[in-house]
Design an enzyme around this catalytic site. Structure first.
Site, short mmCIF file in Angstrom:
data_model
loop_
_atom_site.label_atom_id
_atom_site.label_comp_id
_atom_site.label_asym_id
_atom_site.label_seq_id
_atom_site.Cartn_x
_atom_site.Cartn_y
_atom_site.Cartn_z
N SER A 14 0.69 -1.21 0.11
CA SER A 14 0.06 -0.03 0.07
C SER A 14 0.84 1.15 -0.08
O SER A 14 0.51 2.07 -0.89
CB SER A 14 -0.89 -0.10 1.18
OG SER A 14 -1.80 -1.07 1.05
N ALA A 181 -4.20 -12.67 21.09
CA ALA A 181 -5.34 -11.80 21.43
C ALA A 181 -5.59 -10.55 20.81
O ALA A 181 -6.06 -9.82 21.20
CB ALA A 181 -5.32 -11.77 22.83
N CYS A 186 -8.09 -12.16 16.95
CA CYS A 186 -9.64 -12.20 17.21
C CYS A 186 -10.43 -12.26 15.81
O CYS A 186 -11.56 -12.78 15.88
CB CYS A 186 -10.01 -10.65 17.87
SG CYS A 186 -9.40 -10.90 19.59
N GLU A 187 -9.92 -11.41 14.75
CA GLU A 187 -10.62 -11.60 13.45
C GLU A 187 -10.62 -13.09 12.93
O GLU A 187 -11.98 -13.50 12.56
CB GLU A 187 -10.18 -10.63 12.58
CG GLU A 187 -10.12 -9.24 13.05
CD GLU A 187 -9.64 -8.13 12.12
OE1 GLU A 187 -9.73 -7.04 11.94
OE2 GLU A 187 -8.73 -8.64 11.29
N ASP A 307 4.78 -0.37 7.51
CA ASP A 307 4.83 -1.32 8.73
C ASP A 307 6.61 -1.48 9.07
O ASP A 307 6.69 -1.94 10.02
CB ASP A 307 4.36 -2.61 8.19
CG ASP A 307 2.81 -2.47 8.21
OD1 ASP A 307 2.25 -1.51 8.49
OD2 ASP A 307 2.34 -3.72 8.39
N ALA A 345 -10.20 -0.30 13.50
CA ALA A 345 -11.33 -1.16 13.83
C ALA A 345 -10.57 -2.91 13.85
O ALA A 345 -9.75 -3.03 13.04
CB ALA A 345 -12.37 -1.30 12.64
N HIS A 442 -33.26 8.59 13.47
CA HIS A 442 -33.77 7.26 14.25
C HIS A 442 -34.72 6.38 13.35
O HIS A 442 -35.25 6.74 12.43
CB HIS A 442 -34.86 8.14 15.40
CG HIS A 442 -35.57 6.96 15.92
ND1 HIS A 442 -35.02 6.17 16.94
CD2 HIS A 442 -37.02 6.40 15.91
CE1 HIS A 442 -35.86 5.36 17.55
NE2 HIS A 442 -36.91 5.53 16.93
P1 NDP Z 1 -1.01 -7.86 17.66
O1 NDP Z 1 0.38 -7.19 18.20
O2 NDP Z 1 -2.20 -6.93 17.51
O3 NDP Z 1 -1.46 -8.89 18.68
C1 NDP Z 1 -0.26 -9.96 18.81
C2 NDP Z 1 -1.03 -10.89 19.98
O4 NDP Z 1 0.00 -12.03 20.24
C3 NDP Z 1 -0.99 -10.12 21.51
O5 NDP Z 1 -2.31 -10.67 21.82
C4 NDP Z 1 0.10 -10.62 22.18
O6 NDP Z 1 -0.22 -10.97 23.52
C5 NDP Z 1 0.32 -12.29 21.51
N1 NDP Z 1 1.40 -12.71 21.61
C6 NDP Z 1 2.67 -12.27 21.33
N2 NDP Z 1 3.54 -13.06 21.28
C7 NDP Z 1 3.21 -14.09 21.84
C8 NDP Z 1 3.75 -15.42 22.38
N3 NDP Z 1 5.00 -15.65 22.26
N4 NDP Z 1 2.69 -16.44 22.93
C9 NDP Z 1 1.50 -16.03 22.93
N5 NDP Z 1 0.85 -14.63 22.65
C10 NDP Z 1 1.71 -13.94 21.86
O7 NDP Z 1 -0.62 -8.57 16.28
P2 NDP Z 1 -1.38 -9.04 14.99
O8 NDP Z 1 -0.64 -10.06 14.73
O9 NDP Z 1 -2.76 -9.42 15.54
O10 NDP Z 1 -1.68 -7.72 14.23
C11 NDP Z 1 -0.49 -7.13 13.76
C12 NDP Z 1 -0.90 -5.66 13.39
O11 NDP Z 1 -1.41 -5.88 12.24
C13 NDP Z 1 -1.69 -4.98 14.12
O12 NDP Z 1 -0.96 -4.36 15.27
C14 NDP Z 1 -2.26 -4.08 13.30
O13 NDP Z 1 -1.63 -2.82 13.10
C15 NDP Z 1 -2.33 -4.77 11.97
N6 NDP Z 1 -3.77 -5.21 11.59
C16 NDP Z 1 -4.90 -4.56 11.52
C17 NDP Z 1 -6.07 -4.90 11.29
C18 NDP Z 1 -7.20 -4.13 11.25
O14 NDP Z 1 -7.10 -2.81 10.99
N7 NDP Z 1 -8.43 -4.43 11.32
C19 NDP Z 1 -6.33 -6.50 11.10
C20 NDP Z 1 -5.06 -7.05 11.21
C21 NDP Z 1 -3.89 -6.62 11.67
P3 NDP Z 1 0.10 -9.68 24.48
O15 NDP Z 1 -1.24 -8.93 24.42
O16 NDP Z 1 -0.04 -10.07 25.91
O17 NDP Z 1 1.26 -8.99 24.20
#
Ligand code: NDP
Length: 453
Positions: A14, A181, A186-187, A307, A345, A442
């Site tokens: 992008s 998480a 979640c998605e 990124d 979102a 409404h």
């Molecule tokens: P995130 O950083 O959002 O989440 C990573 C998750 O993995 C957290 O819950 C983290 O836990 C957990 N985690 C990390 N390391 C470990 C481990 N060793 N063991 C267990 N759990 C672990 O990353 P995502 O990969 O979900 O997304 C990456 C990025 O991509 C996002 O930050 C966003 O910027 C972008 N994105 C945006 C979207 C949108 O706009 N809708 C959709 C998808 C991605 P903890 O919380 O405890 O650190």
């Protein structure tokens, strides 16, 4: 040294595409180097195919509640394989469209992986070998190579899927474990559940979506659990064993989960592999390329967006960074990107969307006494007949001294669409009185934002 290109862009995602086309529109001679498919994470293996899967995954629930609206259906069947194939076809169409747009804009597409050989030159490799005949020289170089999923450091991690792999499946197994998480965990947990897969989601902390307003993340959690997603908190993955389609994930607490697939959604990291930044003199800050407000690295003619800079990792931000760079350097229209009040979102089910400060951030910044929180929690009218489904949560965070809205948050149907519009009001400095003065529309879900007392 000869400099045939005004700009070499590394990465056709992008940010890179936006910068390349904008620079070319200002008259620059531009090459864009890409080793994978043109379109990048968002188009090929992120936002676009993900949102299409979200749409597909919503039907099962719609079919379940259809009888309450007098719709009688029999023999409905979810075929995830058809959905996945159709999504890939749409991705192919967009990939071709982006290639075509580059040509129409006069940008030269160079297929291969770019690697610095000096601050002004880039070698291109294909199939692991450098093409000696193709060293590109440029006055300016933009690094827009994005990020890649990061696997946790556990034995057998290579047996799990990362988000990229989800789009390449021909079908999904009956039972999947999702680790993480965040956004992606979640998605995908919700997509898979919607497609009829039994989902267990392992969360190492005690709540979902760390960093979001806590009350909102709890609302998503309640909604996901209400649907039947098995959320396990305080579970850290320890090892993955087995073979594709028949896996066992064990956790540090000693639990073992048998399943047909494991999605490791444990974050993303800047994709620096093979760039050979040392040859250019670009220094890293941790694992990211650090840039100033003009997207410039420590080397003044080398820039980075998106990124790989690990600031706000969202498509629209990368696009704006790319365009701001091109306008400033090639268009005599210097401008900087406003990284404040960026709406985001999570396309979970229920959907979460947010702009501005969370309640926790507002209290940290202004103190508890200065922050007033308004909220509305209710069942939307769409749920009146089926009598099921998660409640909506709408929340406004207001600065008591100025009446300004610091944050506007929502969990519920169309949350992302609604918050996109609310973000305009927040960017204009809207106050609670401005919201109150706005007549409600409404019956809608979002009217609650202008009737909160
Ligand atoms: P995130 O950083 O959002 O989440 C990573 C998750 O993995 C957290 O819950 C983290 O836990 C957990 N985690 C990390 N390391 C470990 C481990 N060793 N063991 C267990 N759990 C672990 O990353 P995502 O990969 O979900 O997304 C990456 C990025 O991509 C996002 O930050 C966003 O910027 C972008 N994105 C945006 C979207 C949108 O706009 N809708 C959709 C998808 C991605 P903890 O919380 O405890 O650190």
């Amino acid at each position: 040294m000869e400099h045939p290109f005004d700009l070499i862009v590394l990465g056709a995602g992008s940010g890179g595409l936006a910068a390349a086309k904008r620079a070319a529109s200002h008259g620059a001679k531009v090459a864009i180097v890409e080793g994978d498919r043109v379109g990048g994470t968002c188009v090929i293996r992120g936002c676009v195919p993900k949102k299409l899967l979200v749409y597909g995954s919503l039907y099962r629930e719609q079919l379940e509640v259809a009888p309450s609206f007098g719709v009688e259906l029999s023999d409905a069947r979810i075929n995830a394989g058809v959905l996945l194939a159709n999504v890939r076809q749409e991705v192919d169409r967009l990939n071709a469209l982006h290639i075509d747009l580059l040509a129409k804009n006069g940008v030269e597409l160079v297929t291969g992986w770019g690697s610095f050989t000096s601050p002004n030159s880039v070698a291109v490799s294909r199939n692991g070998a450098i093409d000696a005949s193709q060293e590109l020289h440029g006055d300016h170089i933009l690094i827009a190579v994005g990020g890649r999923p990061h696997r946790p450091d556990i034995p057998g991690a290579e047996l799990g899927w990362v988000s990229d792999d989800m789009f390449m499946q021909s079908s999904f197994p009956d039972r999947v474990v999702v680790v993480g998480a965040g956004f992606i965990a979640c998605e995908f947990a919700c997509i898979l559940h919607g497609l009829g897969v039994e989902v267990i989601q392992l969360v190492r902390g005690d709540h979902l979506l760390r960093g979001f307003d806590r009350e909102l993340s709890t609302a998503v959690q309640d909604g996901m659990q209400g649907k039947g997603i098995d959320l396990r908190f305080g579970e850290n993955p320890a090892a993955l064993k087995g073979q594709p389609g028949d896996l066992v994930l064990s956790t540090q607490s000693g639990e073992r989960f048998s399943c047909g697939g494991v999605l490791l959604a444990t974050g993303r990291r800047p994709f620096l592999q093979g760039l050979n930044l040392d040859a250019a003199g670009v220094v890293l800050e941790g694992r990211r390329i650090s840039v100033d407000a003009n997207q410039s690295t420590n080397i003044p003619h080398i820039f980075a967006v998106g990124d790989v800079t690990d600031r706000i990792n969202l498509t629209p931000v990368a696009i704006d960074e790319g365009r701001a760079f091109a306008d400033s350097v090639f268009g005599q229209k210097p401008r900087q990107v406003n990284h404040d009040l960026v709406a985001s979102a999570v396309f979970s089910q229920p959907e979460l969307a947010t702009v501005g400060l969370t309640e926790e951030q507002s209290i940290d910044r202004y103190g508890k006494d200065q922050v007033k929180v308004y909220r509305a929690r209710f069942r939307s009218m769409a749920q009146a007949l089926p009598k099921r489904g998660p409640r909506c949560l709408l929340k406004l965070i207001v600065d008591r001294n100025t009446d300004r809205i610091l944050g506007c948050h929502m969990v519920g149907e169309h949350a992302a669409e609604i918050i996109q519009m609310a973000s305009i009001a927040l960017a204009m400095g809207a106050t609670k009185a401005d919201f109150d003065r706005t007549m409600a529309l409404h019956p809608t879900v979002s009217e609650e934002f202008v009737t909160m007392t």
